[in-house]
Design a protein around this motif. Structure first.
Motif, mmCIF file in Angstrom:
data_model
loop_
_atom_site.group_PDB
_atom_site.id
_atom_site.type_symbol
_atom_site.label_atom_id
_atom_site.label_comp_id
_atom_site.label_asym_id
_atom_site.label_seq_id
_atom_site.Cartn_x
_atom_site.Cartn_y
_atom_site.Cartn_z
ATOM 1 N N SER A 1 68.537 23.721 21.175
ATOM 2 C CA SER A 1 68.900 24.955 20.470
ATOM 3 C C SER A 1 67.670 25.831 20.256
ATOM 4 O O SER A 1 67.743 27.062 20.388
ATOM 5 C CB SER A 1 69.546 24.627 19.127
ATOM 6 N N MET A 2 66.553 25.199 19.934
ATOM 7 C CA MET A 2 65.306 25.937 19.735
ATOM 8 C C MET A 2 64.886 26.631 21.037
ATOM 9 O O MET A 2 64.577 27.825 21.038
ATOM 10 C CB MET A 2 64.203 24.986 19.259
ATOM 11 N N PHE A 3 64.886 25.896 22.157
ATOM 12 C CA PHE A 3 64.464 26.493 23.430
ATOM 13 C C PHE A 3 65.449 27.565 23.894
ATOM 14 O O PHE A 3 65.045 28.587 24.451
ATOM 15 C CB PHE A 3 64.261 25.420 24.506
ATOM 16 N N PHE A 4 66.737 27.352 23.644
ATOM 17 C CA PHE A 4 67.744 28.363 23.979
ATOM 18 C C PHE A 4 67.486 29.648 23.187
ATOM 19 O O PHE A 4 67.521 30.747 23.739
ATOM 20 C CB PHE A 4 69.149 27.817 23.710
ATOM 21 N N THR A 5 67.191 29.496 21.912
ATOM 22 C CA THR A 5 66.898 30.653 21.054
ATOM 23 C C THR A 5 65.628 31.365 21.519
ATOM 24 O O THR A 5 65.594 32.600 21.596
ATOM 25 C CB THR A 5 66.757 30.197 19.583
ATOM 26 N N ILE A 6 64.600 30.605 21.846
ATOM 27 C CA ILE A 6 63.350 31.199 22.334
ATOM 28 C C ILE A 6 63.596 31.951 23.643
ATOM 29 O O ILE A 6 63.068 33.048 23.856
ATOM 30 C CB ILE A 6 62.256 30.125 22.496
ATOM 31 N N TYR A 7 64.419 31.365 24.509
ATOM 32 C CA TYR A 7 64.754 32.027 25.777
ATOM 33 C C TYR A 7 65.428 33.375 25.499
ATOM 34 O O TYR A 7 65.068 34.392 26.090
ATOM 35 C CB TYR A 7 65.663 31.132 26.621
ATOM 36 N N LEU A 8 66.403 33.375 24.588
ATOM 37 C CA LEU A 8 67.112 34.613 24.258
ATOM 38 C C LEU A 8 66.177 35.647 23.636
ATOM 39 O O LEU A 8 66.277 36.845 23.941
ATOM 40 C CB LEU A 8 68.293 34.323 23.322
ATOM 41 N N VAL B 1 61.359 40.256 23.606
ATOM 42 C CA VAL B 1 59.980 40.336 24.100
ATOM 43 C C VAL B 1 59.891 41.089 25.430
ATOM 44 O O VAL B 1 59.023 41.937 25.616
ATOM 45 C CB VAL B 1 59.363 38.924 24.227
ATOM 46 N N PHE B 2 60.790 40.806 26.357
ATOM 47 C CA PHE B 2 60.738 41.418 27.688
ATOM 48 C C PHE B 2 61.863 42.431 27.906
ATOM 49 O O PHE B 2 62.249 42.711 29.039
ATOM 50 C CB PHE B 2 60.793 40.316 28.757
ATOM 51 N N ARG B 3 62.387 43.024 26.840
ATOM 52 C CA ARG B 3 63.532 43.935 26.930
ATOM 53 C C ARG B 3 63.238 45.170 27.791
ATOM 54 O O ARG B 3 64.152 45.736 28.376
ATOM 55 C CB ARG B 3 64.005 44.350 25.544
ATOM 56 N N ASN B 4 61.977 45.583 27.871
ATOM 57 C CA ASN B 4 61.638 46.768 28.656
ATOM 58 C C ASN B 4 61.261 46.444 30.102
ATOM 59 O O ASN B 4 60.934 47.344 30.862
ATOM 60 C CB ASN B 4 60.494 47.534 27.981
ATOM 61 N N TRP B 5 61.294 45.164 30.445
ATOM 62 C CA TRP B 5 60.984 44.767 31.816
ATOM 63 C C TRP B 5 62.230 44.953 32.678
ATOM 64 O O TRP B 5 63.357 44.937 32.198
ATOM 65 C CB TRP B 5 60.526 43.325 31.861
ATOM 66 N N SER B 6 62.006 45.093 33.950
ATOM 67 C CA SER B 6 63.099 45.238 34.904
ATOM 68 C C SER B 6 64.063 44.051 34.793
ATOM 69 O O SER B 6 63.625 42.907 34.664
ATOM 70 C CB SER B 6 62.509 45.292 36.317
ATOM 71 N N PRO B 7 65.358 44.320 34.870
ATOM 72 C CA PRO B 7 66.332 43.213 34.825
ATOM 73 C C PRO B 7 66.116 42.183 35.934
ATOM 74 O O PRO B 7 66.515 41.031 35.789
ATOM 75 C CB PRO B 7 67.678 43.921 34.998
ATOM 76 N N LYS B 8 65.468 42.610 37.002
ATOM 77 C CA LYS B 8 65.206 41.693 38.116
ATOM 78 C C LYS B 8 64.179 40.617 37.737
ATOM 79 O O LYS B 8 64.288 39.465 38.165
ATOM 80 C CB LYS B 8 64.701 42.490 39.323
ATOM 81 N N ILE B 9 63.177 40.960 36.928
ATOM 82 C CA ILE B 9 62.129 39.990 36.584
ATOM 83 C C ILE B 9 62.246 39.444 35.160
ATOM 84 O O ILE B 9 61.544 38.506 34.796
ATOM 85 C CB ILE B 9 60.716 40.576 36.812
ATOM 86 N N ARG B 10 63.142 40.001 34.379
ATOM 87 C CA ARG B 10 63.294 39.556 32.986
ATOM 88 C C ARG B 10 63.681 38.081 32.858
ATOM 89 O O ARG B 10 63.128 37.375 32.016
ATOM 90 C CB ARG B 10 64.294 40.440 32.258
ATOM 91 N N SER C 1 61.886 32.602 31.235
ATOM 92 C CA SER C 1 61.608 31.211 31.598
ATOM 93 C C SER C 1 60.146 30.858 31.314
ATOM 94 O O SER C 1 59.845 29.783 30.781
ATOM 95 C CB SER C 1 61.925 30.983 33.082
ATOM 96 N N CYS C 2 59.246 31.767 31.653
ATOM 97 C CA CYS C 2 57.831 31.554 31.332
ATOM 98 C C CYS C 2 57.614 31.489 29.826
ATOM 99 O O CYS C 2 56.801 30.704 29.337
ATOM 100 C CB CYS C 2 56.966 32.666 31.929
ATOM 101 N N PHE C 3 58.358 32.287 29.098
ATOM 102 C CA PHE C 3 58.243 32.325 27.638
ATOM 103 C C PHE C 3 58.568 30.962 27.029
ATOM 104 O O PHE C 3 57.848 30.468 26.165
ATOM 105 C CB PHE C 3 59.162 33.421 27.100
ATOM 106 N N ILE C 4 59.661 30.332 27.491
ATOM 107 C CA ILE C 4 59.974 29.006 26.944
ATOM 108 C C ILE C 4 58.999 27.953 27.458
ATOM 109 O O ILE C 4 58.735 26.968 26.776
ATOM 110 C CB ILE C 4 61.440 28.562 27.160
ATOM 111 N N SER C 5 58.445 28.191 28.636
ATOM 112 C CA SER C 5 57.439 27.254 29.140
ATOM 113 C C SER C 5 56.185 27.293 28.273
ATOM 114 O O SER C 5 55.588 26.255 27.986
ATOM 115 C CB SER C 5 57.098 27.580 30.597
ATOM 116 N N PHE C 6 55.780 28.497 27.863
ATOM 117 C CA PHE C 6 54.655 28.607 26.915
ATOM 118 C C PHE C 6 54.988 27.879 25.615
ATOM 119 O O PHE C 6 54.151 27.202 25.029
ATOM 120 C CB PHE C 6 54.337 30.074 26.594
#
Length: 164
Positions: free
Chosen positions: A9-16, A22-31, A36-41
């Protein structure tokens, strides 16, 4: 099993949070890749410290030693992360067989150690520490590479990490 659900649940929340905030302004293609990198960090650095602490707290560090509760907690933490990231790859990158295979193999080892044999966590966690030490660089390179075309700093970081 309670830890698995809580950690997942924690990792799912971090992913969301990564994907929608965090990456809302990034292209939908790379978001999705950025999330995924965010939860890996969120997994990598804590996993290094948690695993190291669990290993050092156990006086019986043999390869066949029974798992301790701290070791089992670290395994649950990592199983949850790899499961969440596997779902990401299945949803957004189903053709990336290398990462899907990596996640499945890692999950097989962690689940076997944690739930089937309940022994050998010391060796598995030592390998986890070594693997996660490189994870931050991999994630930084992936994120920089994704934005290297439109962010000067990302292009520089991408080139720097490629040389390392």
């Amino acid at each position: 099993m309670e830890n698995l659900f809580q950690f997942f649940s924690m990792f799912f929340t971090i992913y969301l949070i990564g994907y929608f905030i965090v990456f809302r302004n990034w292209s939908p293609k790379i978001r999705p890749e950025a999330a995924s990198c965010f939860i890996s960090f969120a997994h990598g650095t804590p996993a290094v410290f948690l695993a190291t602490s669990a290993i050092l707290a156990d006086s019986n560090r043999g390869f066949a030693a029974p798992n301790t509760e701290p070791e089992n907690s670290v395994l649950d933490f990592s199983i949850s992360y790899f499961t969440m990231d596997l779902f990401h790859y299945l949803a957004f990158c189903p053709g990336d067989l290398l990462f899907i295979g990596h996640h499945l193999a890692t999950l097989f080892v962690f689940v076997t150690c944690r739930y089937l044999v309940s022994h050998g966590a010391c060796a598995i966690l030592a390998l986890l520490v070594l693997a996660e030490l490189t994870s931050a660089c991999q994630n930084a390179w992936t994120l920089a590479r994704a934005r290297r075309g439109d962010v000067v700093l990302a292009a520089k970081l991408s080139r720097l990490l490629l040389v390392c």
